[in-house]
Design a protein around this motif. Structure first.
Motif, PDB file in Angstrom:
ATOM      1  N   UNK A  36       0.812  -1.224   0.000  1.00 22.13           N
ATOM      2  CA  UNK A  36       0.000   0.000   0.000  1.00 22.13           C
ATOM      3  C   UNK A  36       0.845   1.274   0.000  1.00 22.13           C
ATOM      4  N   UNK A  37       2.154   1.140   0.217  1.00 19.79           N
ATOM      5  CA  UNK A  37       3.025   2.311   0.182  1.00 19.79           C
ATOM      6  C   UNK A  37       4.448   1.844  -0.103  1.00 19.79           C
ATOM      7  N   UNK A  38       5.181   2.615  -0.914  1.00 22.41           N
ATOM      8  CA  UNK A  38       6.564   2.261  -1.276  1.00 22.41           C
ATOM      9  C   UNK A  38       7.435   3.511  -1.263  1.00 22.41           C
ATOM     10  N   UNK A  39       8.673   3.334  -0.758  1.00 20.46           N
ATOM     11  CA  UNK A  39       9.646   4.422  -0.747  1.00 20.46           C
ATOM     12  C   UNK A  39      10.986   3.879  -1.229  1.00 20.46           C
ATOM     13  N   UNK A  40      11.540   4.534  -2.244  1.00 21.10           N
ATOM     14  CA  UNK A  40      12.842   4.174  -2.804  1.00 21.10           C
ATOM     15  C   UNK A  40      13.755   5.389  -2.720  1.00 21.10           C
ATOM     16  N   UNK A  41      14.930   5.207  -2.113  1.00 18.68           N
ATOM     17  CA  UNK A  41      15.896   6.299  -1.920  1.00 18.68           C
ATOM     18  C   UNK A  41      15.263   7.513  -1.257  1.00 18.68           C
ATOM     19  N   UNK A  42      14.430   7.274  -0.262  1.00 14.32           N
ATOM     20  CA  UNK A  42      13.745   8.347   0.465  1.00 14.32           C
ATOM     21  C   UNK A  42      14.692   8.899   1.532  1.00 14.32           C
ATOM     22  N   UNK A  43      14.972  10.187   1.479  1.00 13.00           N
ATOM     23  CA  UNK A  43      15.928  10.797   2.407  1.00 13.00           C
ATOM     24  C   UNK A  43      15.254  11.487   3.595  1.00 13.00           C
ATOM     25  N   UNK A  44      13.937  11.380   3.718  1.00 14.48           N
ATOM     26  CA  UNK A  44      13.231  12.121   4.771  1.00 14.48           C
ATOM     27  C   UNK A  44      13.591  11.668   6.189  1.00 14.48           C
ATOM     28  N   UNK A  45      14.152  10.480   6.355  1.00 14.32           N
ATOM     29  CA  UNK A  45      14.543  10.002   7.689  1.00 14.32           C
ATOM     30  C   UNK A  45      16.059   9.929   7.862  1.00 14.32           C
ATOM     31  N   UNK A  46      16.818  10.497   6.927  1.00 17.58           N
ATOM     32  CA  UNK A  46      18.278  10.424   6.963  1.00 17.58           C
ATOM     33  C   UNK A  46      18.857  11.543   7.821  1.00 17.58           C
ATOM     34  N   UNK A  47      18.733  11.383   9.114  1.00 17.73           N
ATOM     35  CA  UNK A  47      19.273  12.343  10.071  1.00 17.73           C
ATOM     36  C   UNK A  47      18.850  11.950  11.467  1.00 17.73           C
ATOM     37  N   UNK A  48      19.480  12.535  12.486  1.00 19.03           N
ATOM     38  CA  UNK A  48      19.152  12.165  13.861  1.00 19.03           C
ATOM     39  C   UNK A  48      17.777  12.671  14.283  1.00 19.03           C
ATOM     40  N   UNK A  49      16.999  11.775  14.891  1.00 21.59           N
ATOM     41  CA  UNK A  49      15.700  12.094  15.495  1.00 21.59           C
ATOM     42  C   UNK A  49      14.715  12.766  14.531  1.00 21.59           C
ATOM     43  N   UNK A  50      14.773  12.380  13.277  1.00 21.52           N
ATOM     44  CA  UNK A  50      13.817  12.895  12.295  1.00 21.52           C
ATOM     45  C   UNK A  50      12.488  12.162  12.485  1.00 21.52           C
TER      46      UNK A  50
END
Length: 100
Positions: A36-50
């Motif tokens: 129901x959902x897919x993420x490829x090379x998603x950078x939205x969580x690439x950091x501390x405590x995001x």
């Protein structure tokens, strides 16, 4: 029905074991899964405590009993290690009728 979900990344720095590639799947029997959902090379969580919230855009016709997140590629660390403290799912619950 599942409408959205939020994930919080770990306190590790950028390019650590943060989610990068994943799918959310639903099932009623744990054998047949529907993406129901897919993420490829998603950078939205690439950091501390995001914290990021993702909306399920696929229209779901029914309620489902099981939800899973499945990694589909490397983390931002460049391997399959993922570190995250929290995931929350949002939507509606369906109660079973009480038998009399």
């Amino acid at each position: 029905n599942l409408s959205s979900y939020s994930i919080k990344s770990s306190s590790n720095g950028r390019n650590s074991g943060h989610w990068r590639n994943w799918v959310i799947e639903i099932s009623n029997d744990e054998l047949n899964w529907e993406e129901v959902d897919r993420h490829d090379d998603d950078s939205s969580l690439n950091g501390p405590n995001e914290i990021a919230t993702f909306v399920i855009n696929k229209k779901l016709k029914d309620f489902f009993r099981f939800i899973r997140i499945r990694q589909t590629g490397f983390s931002w660390r460049g391997d399959y290690y993922i570190f995250f403290p929290c995931i929350e799912f949002f939507g509606k619950l369906k109660e079973k009728p009480i038998k009399k």
